[in-house]
Scaffold this motif. Sequence first.
Motif, PDB file in Angstrom:
ATOM      1  N   ASP A  49       0.039  -7.460  -3.268  1.00 40.36           N
ATOM      2  CA  ASP A  49       1.230  -6.362  -3.162  1.00 40.36           C
ATOM      3  C   ASP A  49       0.827  -5.126  -2.800  1.00 40.36           C
ATOM      4  N   PRO A  50       0.676  -4.699  -1.554  1.00 39.24           N
ATOM      5  CA  PRO A  50      -0.016  -3.637  -1.182  1.00 39.24           C
ATOM      6  C   PRO A  50       0.782  -2.275  -1.651  1.00 39.24           C
ATOM      7  N   GLY A  51       0.029  -1.043  -1.813  1.00 32.43           N
ATOM      8  CA  GLY A  51       0.805  -0.059  -2.084  1.00 32.43           C
ATOM      9  C   GLY A  51      -0.399   1.081  -2.075  1.00 32.43           C
ATOM     10  N   SER A  52       0.009   2.049  -1.456  1.00 40.77           N
ATOM     11  CA  SER A  52      -1.012   3.422  -1.166  1.00 40.77           C
ATOM     12  C   SER A  52      -1.580   3.884  -2.688  1.00 40.77           C
ATOM     13  N   ARG A  53      -0.680   3.778  -3.750  1.00 42.64           N
ATOM     14  CA  ARG A  53      -1.271   4.214  -4.910  1.00 42.64           C
ATOM     15  C   ARG A  53      -1.647   3.175  -5.961  1.00 42.64           C
ATOM     16  N   ILE A  54      -0.825   2.269  -6.026  1.00 46.76           N
ATOM     17  CA  ILE A  54      -1.097   0.751  -6.663  1.00 46.76           C
ATOM     18  C   ILE A  54      -1.062  -0.259  -5.832  1.00 46.76           C
ATOM     19  N   THR A  55      -1.963  -1.235  -5.959  1.00 47.78           N
ATOM     20  CA  THR A  55      -1.950  -2.335  -5.016  1.00 47.78           C
ATOM     21  C   THR A  55      -2.189  -3.493  -6.134  1.00 47.78           C
TER      22      THR A  55
ATOM     23  N   ASP B  79       7.801   8.554   5.901  1.00 47.77           N
ATOM     24  CA  ASP B  79       6.421   8.787   5.159  1.00 47.77           C
ATOM     25  C   ASP B  79       5.708   7.734   4.281  1.00 47.77           C
ATOM     26  N   SER B  80       6.590   7.354   3.384  1.00 46.84           N
ATOM     27  CA  SER B  80       6.461   6.155   2.355  1.00 46.84           C
ATOM     28  C   SER B  80       6.164   4.907   3.063  1.00 46.84           C
TER      29      SER B  80
ATOM     30  N   LEU C  20       2.605   3.114   3.167  1.00 49.48           N
ATOM     31  CA  LEU C  20       2.624   1.486   2.638  1.00 49.48           C
ATOM     32  C   LEU C  20       2.088   0.514   3.671  1.00 49.48           C
ATOM     33  N   GLY C  21       2.578   0.776   5.035  1.00 49.81           N
ATOM     34  CA  GLY C  21       1.994  -0.095   5.977  1.00 49.81           C
ATOM     35  C   GLY C  21       0.472   0.404   6.287  1.00 49.81           C
ATOM     36  N   GLN C  22      -0.025   1.779   6.083  1.00 49.15           N
ATOM     37  CA  GLN C  22      -1.329   1.754   6.139  1.00 49.15           C
ATOM     38  C   GLN C  22      -2.162   1.034   5.067  1.00 49.15           C
ATOM     39  N   ALA C  23      -1.706   0.984   3.788  1.00 46.22           N
ATOM     40  CA  ALA C  23      -2.112   0.265   2.645  1.00 46.22           C
ATOM     41  C   ALA C  23      -2.367  -1.184   2.945  1.00 46.22           C
TER      42      ALA C  23
END
Length: 176
Positions: A7-13, A75-76, A80-83
């Motif tokens: 479950d990708p996330g830029s702060r928490i994956t 922006d979010s 998210l897409g980059q993560a």
Amino acid sequence: MRILGVDPGSRITGYGVIELADTKPRYVASGCIRTRNDALEQRLAQIYAGLSELIGQHRPEVVAVERVFMSKNADSALKLGQARGAAIVCVANHGLAMEEYAPRQIKQAVTGQGGADKIQVQHMVTAVLGLNATPQEDAADALAAALTYAYSRSGLVAAGSVSSKRKSSSWRHFTP
């Protein structure tokens, strides 16, 4: 078969690892890769490194990744897409098969309702895997992605309710 859900996330994956023996999923591990409050490129590198370590440790045969959903905050959604991209490149560089699922597909597969909330997903993941404690939201979402793959593979999800896109192993060579 060992399945890694992400479950990708830029702060928490979130991540979750299950094994599929016959049609019975078994919990192996779950948790979160928490990035430091660094610049985005450093957080992406941390996601890549964390997933690479997990892949080396758990040796999954396939990875189930949640697709990006559209957000009111552009922006979010981009972060998210980059993560998610960092996760996909990691999977590709390890030569693993990957399946993608929309959040609604995952919720449908695990709870029976595409509009289920995070608490319902956590509850069902806990019940299905026989866990003693409820996993953190991001870890539960990752376990749900892994379960979605397991269900679709074993025919426990109705035909057509979970669609996925298998990646060719040749795309990991980065040829156009």
